[in-house]
Design a protein around this motif. Structure first.
Motif, short mmCIF file in Angstrom:
data_model
loop_
_atom_site.label_atom_id
_atom_site.label_comp_id
_atom_site.label_asym_id
_atom_site.label_seq_id
_atom_site.Cartn_x
_atom_site.Cartn_y
_atom_site.Cartn_z
N ILE A 113 36.19 27.04 22.84
CA ILE A 113 36.09 26.20 23.60
C ILE A 113 35.50 26.92 25.00
O ILE A 113 34.97 26.31 25.71
N ASN A 114 35.37 28.18 24.98
CA ASN A 114 34.32 28.78 25.91
C ASN A 114 32.76 28.54 25.84
O ASN A 114 32.10 28.98 26.85
N GLU A 115 32.33 27.83 24.65
CA GLU A 115 31.31 27.60 24.63
C GLU A 115 30.75 26.17 24.89
O GLU A 115 29.51 25.90 24.48
N LEU A 116 31.63 25.43 24.94
CA LEU A 116 31.48 24.00 25.11
C LEU A 116 31.33 23.71 26.69
O LEU A 116 31.89 24.26 27.49
N PRO A 117 30.55 22.45 26.86
CA PRO A 117 30.50 21.98 28.14
C PRO A 117 32.10 21.56 28.69
O PRO A 117 32.74 20.83 27.81
N GLU A 118 32.29 21.65 30.03
CA GLU A 118 33.73 21.38 30.34
C GLU A 118 34.20 20.18 29.96
O GLU A 118 35.38 20.28 29.36
N LYS A 119 33.42 19.13 30.27
CA LYS A 119 33.92 17.82 29.83
C LYS A 119 34.20 17.64 28.47
O LYS A 119 35.25 16.81 27.93
N THR A 120 33.31 17.99 27.75
CA THR A 120 33.56 17.95 26.21
C THR A 120 34.46 18.90 25.65
O THR A 120 35.39 17.99 24.90
N ALA A 121 35.01 19.80 26.35
CA ALA A 121 36.17 20.52 25.98
C ALA A 121 37.46 19.91 26.47
O ALA A 121 38.49 19.88 25.68
N GLN A 122 37.40 19.01 27.67
CA GLN A 122 38.39 18.37 28.10
C GLN A 122 38.77 17.03 27.17
O GLN A 122 39.93 16.87 26.96
N TYR A 123 37.80 16.38 26.82
CA TYR A 123 37.87 15.14 26.24
C TYR A 123 37.90 14.97 24.80
O TYR A 123 38.57 14.02 24.11
N TYR A 124 37.26 16.04 24.03
CA TYR A 124 37.09 15.98 22.61
C TYR A 124 38.06 17.07 22.02
O TYR A 124 38.19 18.31 22.38
N HIS A 125 38.55 16.95 20.79
CA HIS A 125 39.40 17.92 19.97
C HIS A 125 39.03 18.24 18.59
O HIS A 125 39.41 19.27 18.01
N GLN A 126 37.95 17.38 17.92
CA GLN A 126 37.33 18.07 16.68
C GLN A 126 36.00 18.52 17.26
O GLN A 126 35.24 17.57 17.60
N PHE A 127 35.72 19.59 16.29
CA PHE A 127 34.30 20.14 16.43
C PHE A 127 33.72 20.64 15.09
O PHE A 127 34.57 21.06 14.29
N TRP A 128 32.52 20.68 15.07
CA TRP A 128 31.95 21.04 13.83
C TRP A 128 30.81 21.78 14.45
O TRP A 128 29.96 21.89 15.33
N GLN A 129 30.43 23.15 13.70
CA GLN A 129 29.32 24.00 13.94
C GLN A 129 28.37 24.16 12.83
O GLN A 129 28.80 24.23 11.61
N CYS A 130 27.07 24.22 12.98
CA CYS A 130 26.02 24.39 12.26
C CYS A 130 26.14 25.85 11.80
O CYS A 130 26.24 26.80 12.49
N THR A 131 25.96 26.08 10.32
CA THR A 131 26.11 27.39 9.92
C THR A 131 24.88 28.22 10.13
O THR A 131 24.68 29.50 10.00
N HIS A 132 23.81 27.52 10.63
CA HIS A 132 22.54 28.16 10.62
C HIS A 132 22.30 28.40 12.14
O HIS A 132 21.92 29.70 12.41
N CYS A 133 22.06 27.40 13.01
CA CYS A 133 21.39 27.35 14.28
C CYS A 133 22.76 27.46 15.19
O CYS A 133 22.56 27.70 16.55
#
Length: 159
Positions: A113-133
């Protein structure tokens, strides 16, 4: 006997195709800085199919698997690759990073949550992260456009 899903490497002229193949879950190496010699070497070392617009690239390398892309439009290029390599049944949308080709893994919102844009963290709940970049992905407004594009290309509904 099921055939293996090929690994791909795309030449400098096929960046959009590489990105779309990654969006569909296919391992596709791409950099707009690779020379023709580098493309051939990587394709041979990693046993990738070289997707290219250049009919002369690697023509003296008999072990090299090449597939010449003739269409100009990226969507048509994608359709051709999917059909030629019988990939429709192997599509795994949104499982690879479209930027670097790394695998995407689900991550808990609380851990990022601390690495996301504020509005993104506010409105979205499912996230994926690239294992490389380490890039983050979520089902933002672009997601529905991408799903529609995939449905149009494949003629199938996806999750």
């Amino acid at each position: 006997m099921e055939t293996a899903i090929p690994l791909f490497i795309a030449d400098v002229h096929l960046g959009k195709l590489a990105s779309m193949l990654r969006m569909l879950g296919f391992d596709t190496v791409y950099s707009n800085t690779f020379s023709n010699a580098a493309l051939v070497n990587i394709a041979l070392e990693q046993q990738c199919v070289l997707l290219t617009r250049n009919v002369t690239i690697g023509r003296h390398q008999h072990a090299l698997q090449t597939f010449i892309i003739i269409h100009d439009a990226p969507a048509e290029q994608l359709k051709t690759v999917l059909q030629h390599f019988h990939l429709l049944a192997h599509i795994q949308p949104f499982s690879r990073c479209m930027v670097c080709n790394g695998a995407l893994e689900p991550v808990a919102k609380e851990t990022v949550i601390n690495e996301l844009p504020e509005k993104t963290a506010q409105y979205y709940h499912q996230f994926w992260q690239c294992t490389h970049c380490r890039r983050f992905y979520w089902k933002g407004p672009h997601y529905n456009r991408m799903v529609h594009f995939i449905q149009k290309i494949t003629g199938d509904s996806i999750r």
